[in-house]
Enzyme design. Structure first.
Site, mmCIF file in Angstrom:
data_model
loop_
_atom_site.group_PDB
_atom_site.id
_atom_site.type_symbol
_atom_site.label_atom_id
_atom_site.label_comp_id
_atom_site.label_asym_id
_atom_site.label_seq_id
_atom_site.Cartn_x
_atom_site.Cartn_y
_atom_site.Cartn_z
ATOM 1 N N TRP A 293 -16.342 -6.313 -18.504
ATOM 2 C CA TRP A 293 -16.449 -6.457 -19.968
ATOM 3 C C TRP A 293 -16.693 -5.075 -20.555
ATOM 4 O O TRP A 293 -17.792 -4.542 -20.445
ATOM 5 C CB TRP A 293 -17.609 -7.404 -20.297
ATOM 6 N N SER B 299 -19.075 0.325 -20.718
ATOM 7 C CA SER B 299 -18.815 0.811 -22.068
ATOM 8 C C SER B 299 -18.404 2.267 -21.928
ATOM 9 O O SER B 299 -19.262 3.151 -21.929
ATOM 10 C CB SER B 299 -20.075 0.661 -22.925
ATOM 11 N N ASP C 38 -28.400 -1.040 -20.137
ATOM 12 C CA ASP C 38 -29.727 -1.347 -20.675
ATOM 13 C C ASP C 38 -30.151 -2.734 -20.224
ATOM 14 O O ASP C 38 -29.349 -3.502 -19.694
ATOM 15 C CB ASP C 38 -29.716 -1.238 -22.209
ATOM 16 N N ASP D 102 -17.872 6.646 -16.098
ATOM 17 C CA ASP D 102 -16.460 6.899 -15.808
ATOM 18 C C ASP D 102 -16.302 8.120 -14.914
ATOM 19 O O ASP D 102 -15.213 8.403 -14.438
ATOM 20 C CB ASP D 102 -15.678 7.121 -17.110
ATOM 21 N N GLU E 148 -7.904 8.347 6.514
ATOM 22 C CA GLU E 148 -8.773 8.031 5.373
ATOM 23 C C GLU E 148 -9.085 6.534 5.330
ATOM 24 O O GLU E 148 -10.219 6.123 5.062
ATOM 25 C CB GLU E 148 -8.100 8.456 4.060
HETATM 26 C C1 GLA Z 1 -13.194 2.544 -19.936
HETATM 27 C C2 GLA Z 1 -13.783 2.177 -18.607
HETATM 28 C C3 GLA Z 1 -12.831 2.536 -17.496
HETATM 29 C C4 GLA Z 1 -11.523 1.825 -17.724
HETATM 30 C C5 GLA Z 1 -10.968 2.163 -19.084
HETATM 31 C C6 GLA Z 1 -9.750 1.350 -19.406
HETATM 32 O O1 GLA Z 1 -13.117 3.922 -20.107
HETATM 33 O O2 GLA Z 1 -15.009 2.789 -18.419
HETATM 34 O O3 GLA Z 1 -13.382 2.195 -16.246
HETATM 35 O O4 GLA Z 1 -11.736 0.443 -17.615
HETATM 36 O O5 GLA Z 1 -11.910 1.945 -20.098
HETATM 37 O O6 GLA Z 1 -9.239 1.630 -20.642
#
Ligand code: GLA
Length: 728
Positions: A474, A524, A531, A545, A611
């Protein structure tokens, strides 16, 4: 029994295993905070309360200089009646005055932990509740202060319910959740700032006479600050000193402010941010603040973190995945971004299944006609051309490879180029007459409106019912600007931020309870909403990310102050890393991701056999240590923020009984001929003997804790090692 009322002393004392929180009703009926700290035998602590002096501090007519609201430590601090410090409540009465004078009315002790309608909160039968009701001296306005006590985790929660029994509307211009008054001493505030791909960086600031604030006005708790701080003795560290943690169970705008007052006492307040907040409470209506969760530790930050970790795991996270083993997943985002079709995904799933991955997650780009980030948010129907068939058929193809199937949504946002926007442009936040800002080409849906939430709910249900879906990510990829709800009158626009959160929480409650078998992961833009609020609905969060193992050290280290390893999404990705271009050993990427949920975020079809064999080994190793990592006591051993003192970052998880520990040490920088470094372990039994990675040599528990052991030095860039410590 954790809650004691002493009628003679007019005190209420909350006890946890190691802490004590005492309130008392003073001669004016004000509910004071008399003490919060180390547990002691019962004693009336009111002698320690400083009530006043001159210094231009207003006082009641009959008491002269000896008492002032500007000095008294108050459980519900209010503005307008002589308290000039930061305070929790600004109440605009129907007569136009900004004042409240809450006086003690009654108290009740209830078994079990209270809940808050429509808001996330810690829960549990083992908790106990104290409700203290204060009443305004003039008007029929009631303030119900809720205290929840979790003895085992030294956790005390607090929330306020404001009830308007007058026949006119009142306005809350500030309604924070709690005030923490510390009588003396000098303190620091430890907070966690950041930005996208660099969340929860540790920062330590002295609390002086000017205000120190961490906050968000972004409509989300955000990457930039976290709704969690520690107020600590100036010399407190991981092992020593007084530390008070404050975590807000809320995912929207927040503020935490601390200051030293004119008499050098420290006060901190925490709650919903007052900027653009103005909430009307009509006759007969109530307003509930979000909950704040306090932990006090007299043994520094390590102990404090462990209390939060246990309470979050056991009394905040819910659902089938609360204790169930989480599947090792592979996500296609960094592997393909928007550029994929079903065949590509299935080929990834096939290769991943062969090395032991259990869940395949299809990320952004599967719906509407979304092939980049400019379109289709709001149109939650599959792009069957791209999926080369229905969603159901894709899920079946993935399932046939022996993998579960998961899917990405961003349900709170809407693209201008979407069917939903063309049909309902008013669903997006926009101030009448002004052009709304986009961010990543998208607007925000007005979740303060039930019909908007219902529309998204219906769409999501349809998708989730259409195929065998085991997991949902989400996401929420922008912050809220141009806030305006077209269905509310001008004088209620100050309610929209909070109403948005209520709408979101309601939707999350409905979706997660309708699909109890689905594992939900909150995201997000990475860790922009990590949180306690979100963790009530979704037991794991995509931490960042930034998947670079070396940057992740700081991110996961900072996150660990409040949040348990079990909640941190952590994946192994390719090199050079997509966020930093850094090249790190695959082993190090694995070791860092172990201290999270461990998953993959790469194109497995492009990995070499070598790998793949290494990842297969990692999955086995991760599973071997799963319980120890997920449920052990977690300690930070060497900080990655202390670059001058060490080139390593190290953390540890240890069984509560001290019988087994796993230390992970990563070297994040290199220099020639560097001095040998040691690490001191925590949580072992002092008198017992241990082996490290099955060594011949036996080490005494106290020796490992007091002197430590020498870290191995591998002559590569960014080496890492795991040290498995077992009883000899
Ligand atoms: C956000 C998320 C990523 C990915 C992108 C997709 O940046 O944190 O992991 O899901 O959106 O647009």
């Amino acid at each position: 029994m954790a809650i004691f009322e002493n009628k003679q002393d007019k005190t209420f004392t909350l006890y946890t295993d190691n802490t004590m929180y005492q309130m008392r009703v003073d001669r004016y009926g004000v509910l004071q905070n008399a003490y919060y700290g180390k547990r002691m035998e019962y004693t009336d602590m009111s002698y320690a309360v400083y009530e006043g002096n001159t210094c231009f501090s207003p006082n009641p007519l009959d008491l002269g200089y000896s008492y002032s609201n500007n000095h008294v430590p108050q459980e519900l601090s209010v503005c307008g009646v002589g308290d000039f410090r930061i305070n929790a409540l600004a109440l605009r009465n129907a007569d136009g005055s900004l004042a409240a004078d809450p006086k003690f009315l009654s108290a009740e002790i209830i078994k079990g932990k209270y809940s808050i309608p429509g808001l996330p909160a810690f829960y549990g039968e083992e908790g106990e509740t104290l409700v203290i009701t204060l009443k305004d001296k003039l008007y029929d306005i009631y303030f119900h202060l809720y205290y929840g006590v979790f003895e085992k985790y030294d956790l005390i929660t607090k929330a306020v319910r404001i009830e308007n029994k007058t026949d006119k509307e009142i306005k809350l211009e500030r309604a924070l959740s709690a005030t923490l008054d510390l009588p003396n001493g000098r303190y620091d505030m430890i907070s966690f700032y950041g930005r996208h791909a660099r969340e929860r960086m540790y920062e330590r600031t002295h609390i002086k006479h000017s205000k120190v604030t961490v906050s968000s006005v972004r409509g989300a708790s955000s990457h930039m600050e976290n709704p969690f701080v520690i107020i600590a003795d100036k010399n407190a560290n991981e092992e020593y000193g007084n530390a008070w943690g404050m975590a807000l169970v809320y995912s929207g705008n927040f503020e935490i402010t601390a200051e030293m007052d004119l008499m050098d006492k420290t006060r901190a307040v925490i709650g919903i941010n007052s900027e653009n907040f103005n909430y009307g409470v009509g006759p007969g209506e109530t307003f509930c603040t979000p909950e704040v969760a306090f932990v006090y530790s007299g043994e520094g930050f390590g102990k404090l973190s462990n209390c939060y970790h246990k309470a979050i795991r056991n009394n905040l996270c819910r659902g089938e995945y609360k204790y169930a083993e989480r599947p090792v997943l592979i996500n296609n985002w960094e592997a393909t971004y928007f550029n994929f079709n079903a065949d590509k995904l299935v080929s990834m799933a096939k290769d991943a299944a062969e090395i032991g991955v259990e869940l395949f997650v299809m990320d952004d780009g599967w719906f509407g006609h979304r092939n980049d980030d400019t379109t289709s948010l709001g149109d939650w129907f599959p792009n069957e051309e791209k999926l080369q068939g229905t969603l159901k058929s894709l899920a079946e193809r993935i399932n046939n490879e022996g993998m579960r199937f998961g899917i990405w949504f961003e349900p709170e946002c809407i693209s201008a180029e979407s069917k939903l926007y063309s049909e309902h442009p008013d669903y997006a936040f926009k101030i009448p007459g002004r052009e709304a800002q986009v961010s990543r080409n998208q607007y925000i849906l007005d979740y303060s409106r039930k019909e908007v939430c219902d529309n998204i709910y219906e769409q999501l249900c349809k998708v989730l019912e259409s195929a065998n879906i085991s997991y949902v990510k989400w996401d929420f990829n922008r912050h809220i600007s141009d806030l305006y709800s077209v269905v509310l009158p001008p004088e209620r626009q100050g309610e929209v931020y909070h109403r948005y959160m209520l709408g979101l929480y309601d939707l999350l409650e409905r979706i997660t309870s309708k699909f109890p078998h689905i594992l939900f992961e909150s995201c997000s833009g990475g860790g922009g909403r990590f949180d306690c609020g979100m963790l009530y609905y979704m037991p794991q969060v995509w931490t960042s990310d930034n998947s670079d193992a070396i940057d992740r050290l700081k991110i996961q280290y900072g996150t660990s102050f409040a949040y348990p390893v079990r909640t941190m999404g952590a994946h192994v990705s390719v090199c050079p890393n997509h966020q930093t271009a850094r090249v790190t050993p695959l082993k190090t990427r694995g070791n860092v991701a172990y201290f999270g949920t461990y998953g993959l975020e790469l194109d497995i079809t492009r990995m070499t056999d070598e790998e793949k064999t290494e990842i297969k080994r990692q999955i086995k190793e991760f599973k071997k240590y799963y319980d120890l990592i997920q449920y052990g006591d977690y300690y930070r051993l060497i900080s990655p923020f202390n670059v001058e003192e060490s080139l390593y970052c190290a953390w540890e998880t240890v069984r509560e009984d001290g019988s087994e520990a796993l230390v992970c040490a990563v070297r994040y920088d290199s220099d020639a001929n560097s001095a040998p470094e040691t690490v001191k372990v925590r949580g072992l039994c002092p008198d017992k003997l241990y082996r490290i990675n099955g060594s011949e040599q036996k080490y005494l528990g106290s020796a490992l804790m007091n002197i430590g052991f020498r870290l191995a030095y591998d002559f590569v860039s960014y080496p890492s090692r795991l040290y498995h410590i077992t009883l000899a």
